[in-house]
Design a protein around this motif. Sequence first.
Motif, mmCIF file in Angstrom:
data_model
loop_
_atom_site.group_PDB
_atom_site.id
_atom_site.type_symbol
_atom_site.label_atom_id
_atom_site.label_comp_id
_atom_site.label_asym_id
_atom_site.label_seq_id
_atom_site.Cartn_x
_atom_site.Cartn_y
_atom_site.Cartn_z
ATOM 1 N N ARG A 466 35.864 24.797 -27.767
ATOM 2 C CA ARG A 466 36.791 24.942 -26.585
ATOM 3 C C ARG A 466 37.176 26.453 -26.251
ATOM 4 N N LEU A 467 37.192 27.186 -27.255
ATOM 5 C CA LEU A 467 37.393 28.772 -27.059
ATOM 6 C C LEU A 467 36.131 29.112 -26.219
ATOM 7 N N SER A 468 34.877 28.649 -26.488
ATOM 8 C CA SER A 468 33.727 29.087 -25.322
ATOM 9 C C SER A 468 33.789 28.745 -24.063
ATOM 10 N N ASN A 469 34.780 27.812 -24.078
ATOM 11 C CA ASN A 469 34.622 27.364 -22.640
ATOM 12 C C ASN A 469 36.019 27.761 -21.802
ATOM 13 N N ALA A 470 36.909 28.481 -22.346
ATOM 14 C CA ALA A 470 37.966 28.933 -21.855
ATOM 15 C C ALA A 470 37.552 29.807 -20.454
ATOM 16 N N PRO A 471 38.604 29.755 -19.651
ATOM 17 C CA PRO A 471 38.359 30.365 -18.270
ATOM 18 C C PRO A 471 38.326 31.640 -18.439
ATOM 19 N N ASN A 472 39.265 32.550 -19.042
ATOM 20 C CA ASN A 472 39.041 33.936 -19.461
ATOM 21 C C ASN A 472 37.979 34.488 -20.301
ATOM 22 N N ARG A 473 36.906 34.972 -19.459
ATOM 23 C CA ARG A 473 35.840 35.263 -20.360
ATOM 24 C C ARG A 473 35.943 36.715 -21.110
ATOM 25 N N ARG A 474 36.806 37.372 -20.664
ATOM 26 C CA ARG A 474 36.956 38.892 -21.250
ATOM 27 C C ARG A 474 37.389 38.656 -22.653
ATOM 28 N N ILE A 475 38.500 37.908 -22.561
ATOM 29 C CA ILE A 475 39.075 37.770 -24.092
ATOM 30 C C ILE A 475 37.869 36.985 -25.041
ATOM 31 N N LEU A 476 37.271 35.918 -24.528
ATOM 32 C CA LEU A 476 36.080 35.399 -25.337
ATOM 33 C C LEU A 476 34.848 36.344 -25.684
ATOM 34 N N TYR A 477 34.666 37.204 -24.772
ATOM 35 C CA TYR A 477 33.527 38.052 -25.000
ATOM 36 C C TYR A 477 34.056 38.945 -26.405
ATOM 37 N N ASP A 478 35.085 39.504 -26.461
ATOM 38 C CA ASP A 478 35.736 40.293 -27.582
ATOM 39 C C ASP A 478 35.848 39.360 -28.833
ATOM 40 N N LEU A 479 35.907 38.065 -28.757
ATOM 41 C CA LEU A 479 36.029 37.366 -30.148
ATOM 42 C C LEU A 479 34.621 36.692 -30.321
ATOM 43 N N TYR A 480 33.709 36.545 -29.452
ATOM 44 C CA TYR A 480 32.612 35.857 -29.750
ATOM 45 C C TYR A 480 31.731 35.991 -30.882
ATOM 46 N N THR A 481 31.691 37.172 -31.434
ATOM 47 C CA THR A 481 30.787 37.568 -32.564
ATOM 48 C C THR A 481 31.505 37.020 -33.560
ATOM 49 N N TYR A 482 32.787 37.237 -33.835
ATOM 50 C CA TYR A 482 33.573 36.646 -34.849
ATOM 51 C C TYR A 482 33.754 35.197 -34.989
ATOM 52 N N ILE A 483 33.865 34.539 -33.688
ATOM 53 C CA ILE A 483 33.927 32.934 -33.990
ATOM 54 C C ILE A 483 32.712 32.354 -34.129
ATOM 55 N N CYS A 484 31.451 33.295 -33.754
ATOM 56 C CA CYS A 484 30.179 32.730 -34.280
ATOM 57 C C CYS A 484 29.911 32.789 -35.444
ATOM 58 N N ASP A 485 30.222 34.005 -36.202
ATOM 59 C CA ASP A 485 30.164 34.157 -37.437
ATOM 60 C C ASP A 485 30.929 33.130 -38.476
ATOM 61 N N ILE A 486 32.061 32.963 -37.943
ATOM 62 C CA ILE A 486 32.994 31.702 -38.766
ATOM 63 C C ILE A 486 32.409 30.463 -38.640
ATOM 64 N N LYS A 487 32.029 30.291 -37.606
ATOM 65 C CA LYS A 487 31.464 28.816 -37.290
ATOM 66 C C LYS A 487 30.295 28.598 -38.123
ATOM 67 N N SER A 488 29.246 29.705 -38.462
ATOM 68 C CA SER A 488 28.186 29.644 -39.212
ATOM 69 C C SER A 488 28.505 29.403 -40.744
ATOM 70 N N GLY A 489 29.282 30.170 -41.105
ATOM 71 C CA GLY A 489 29.859 30.321 -42.477
ATOM 72 C C GLY A 489 30.481 28.876 -42.637
ATOM 73 N N VAL A 490 31.349 28.379 -42.127
ATOM 74 C CA VAL A 490 31.883 26.975 -42.176
ATOM 75 C C VAL A 490 30.791 26.014 -42.346
ATOM 76 N N GLY A 491 29.728 26.143 -41.391
ATOM 77 C CA GLY A 491 28.682 25.128 -41.150
ATOM 78 C C GLY A 491 27.851 25.163 -42.583
ATOM 79 N N LEU A 492 27.679 26.264 -42.980
ATOM 80 C CA LEU A 492 26.919 26.451 -44.282
ATOM 81 C C LEU A 492 27.692 25.652 -45.529
ATOM 82 N N ALA A 493 28.986 25.791 -45.404
ATOM 83 C CA ALA A 493 29.705 25.421 -46.506
ATOM 84 C C ALA A 493 29.925 23.652 -46.303
#
Length: 718
Positions: A466-493
């Motif tokens: 849902r974050l990845s599809n939020a209309p405000n892309r400027r906020i998303l781009y500042d967060l993207y590296t971090y949320i990708c990382d936590i998604k990957s870590g959670v996926g491994l667990a």
Amino acid sequence: MSEPGSRTRSGTGRFISGVVEGFYGRPWTMEQRTELFKREQKWGLNTYLYAPKDDYKHRMYWRDLYSAEEAEQLTALISAAKQHEVEFIYAISPGLDITFSNPREVAALKKKLDQVKGFGCSSFSLLFDDIESEMCPADRRTFGSFAHAQAAVTNEVYRHLGEPHSFLFCPTDYCAAFCTPSVSQSSYLHTVGQTLLPGIDVLWTGPKVVSHKISVESIEEVSAVLKRPPVIWDNIHANDYDPQRLFLGPYKDRPTDLIPKLRGVLTNPNCEFHSNFVAVHTLATWCKAAADGGPRDVDMAGGEEEQDWSYSPQKALSLALTDWLQEFMTADQPGGPRRLKKELCDEEPMQTDMSEGPYVPGPEENPLYTAEPLTLDDLELLSELFYLPYEHGATARTMLQELDWLQTDSRAAAADPLTSATPSDSDQRVPAGPAHSPTAGQTAEWRRRAQQFDDMCHAVVQMFNRLSNAPNRRILYDLYTYICDIKSGVGLARAYVKTLGGRARASAQLMNDDPEPWGFRGGLSGEFQRMLPGHGNRDLFRHPPTTAVYSIRPYCPEDKMELQRISREMRREGEDEASVTQPPLLSDCLSAGEISPSPQCGLVLEDEIGMCGYAVALTDAKSAAAKIQRAASEAFSEDFPSLVSVQVLPRVADPAPARRMIGQLLSSIRISGSRGVFCDLRPSDRRMLEFYSRLGSFRAIQAGGLPGDVVIMAASLP
């Protein structure tokens, strides 16, 4: 009721409240700074300190004057701050290479600040943080100490600028941890306090560079030494020291009783501008708390550590996230994310070919992807995953605790590390029971909590989508590296827990000795840290699974009873009705002590509890085979004359000790002159069959003369 901007300190000056752009990394843009001024005005903050470490004319090339283009930008920025009633404080950091005793150096500093004063700036700051404290010979001849040198130049510049209403000084010892031997006995701070002119304010970060808590008592102590209340430069939300961390929790662990004891508070937040909505918003709520007067309802069930009746961090966070959600849902560029459900209902899709309607999947085809709108719950989850430097949010703590429990009590899921060490694509996980089988209730509890953990992981994935599809892309781009990382870590667990529960084949990226780069974290910095003795002792999750220490030693006759115990225990685990009536195996006879191992061909594995495994061998198994009427062909006996037997208790959670033990044993057998080794196993003993298979050197072979209910695993010793 007055706002914090008009609060007085000892009857003079307003309470400084706002943001310092003082981190290491890419400076914010002029557009972002102007947006910050608007937010500060809206939320009741009044100050912006310009101190970006990587603006080269602020620090490294502080002597260089600004070009015409740069001057135009700074003039516009200072004007924008005034327009939004924000005090613009220009900071310069000459401490890297200034010679304090050289008049030309001091003149260059004055000239640079005069230029900025010409841009319309009337407030200034001299920073001497993060520099070497050793003076050059010329300065040592002129000044009694480093503090005297800094204070002398600062006073001279302050007078030259006409004693501005706001003038800040950042000392080299800017936190209690840097003071020798203590704050109250620091000769450096005492010199600063005694020498700096009274109108100059001093910046202070608290007990540490990144302070967990700042108490009233600690501020009273440093104020007495400095002879003035400090301005807090607060790094609670700073993330420039760790590129994998982001802080989206509330301003916290600073009681509002501090406000009358301070000259002000400036937060030095995350490097990513759009990630600082919560940091700045909650600071503003904190600053207003005492001014608003009267106690607020504090949700003690929410775990507030400090009973601050003026300010609730959790409520401040909720207010900030509610406002931030509106920012997320405001499109910052034409187009925006596609196929939000509301858009599908409100408008027809643009069609370029009138002969074709919109694509509609068939009844057995994949449905069209439609993005769910971002919710407040999503932002609350995001904040809890990226909370504060010394604290994870509630959901993050729960996930870590549950993963710890599921891993520790994985016996209830019939997990066994030996059978999942290095799976191949064709491997199917075969559960093996522990020494004491869990009850049905224990198994049900494990499954229930595993499902709850999976649900929490799923919520993280949904939040990411849902974050990845939020209309405000400027906020998303500042967060993207971090949320990708936590998604990957959670996926491994998540995959690991499914493997423990037998719901999935062991993932190669989890168990493989050679994972792909995206399957692990850390890089060179991580490798250095793991080699240091203190690594891990500051993990925020205070009860991580500990690493067991194993030792391997030679087998001796006194170990016979323990070897028999382990053999019986593991044999019971692998028994079925058919195996009870079958003739004994050679390996069983060796493990049970009916046959003694050959000299220098026995090893014992021990942990802190005691003996937990063994590896024993006969260099020539012919005579032992004859005793139980087992005779292999001459060719087999010539190629594989030696017998090995290995067992490790399920409590050994690491397959490496068993691998090392059998490796040492095979070396000893090779030295004896043997050409090869074998072990005999029941077909039902899937655990040990997979263990030998994963060693790489063993393979299943046919051996004439042996019963059909025996599987032979053999390895050559070249």
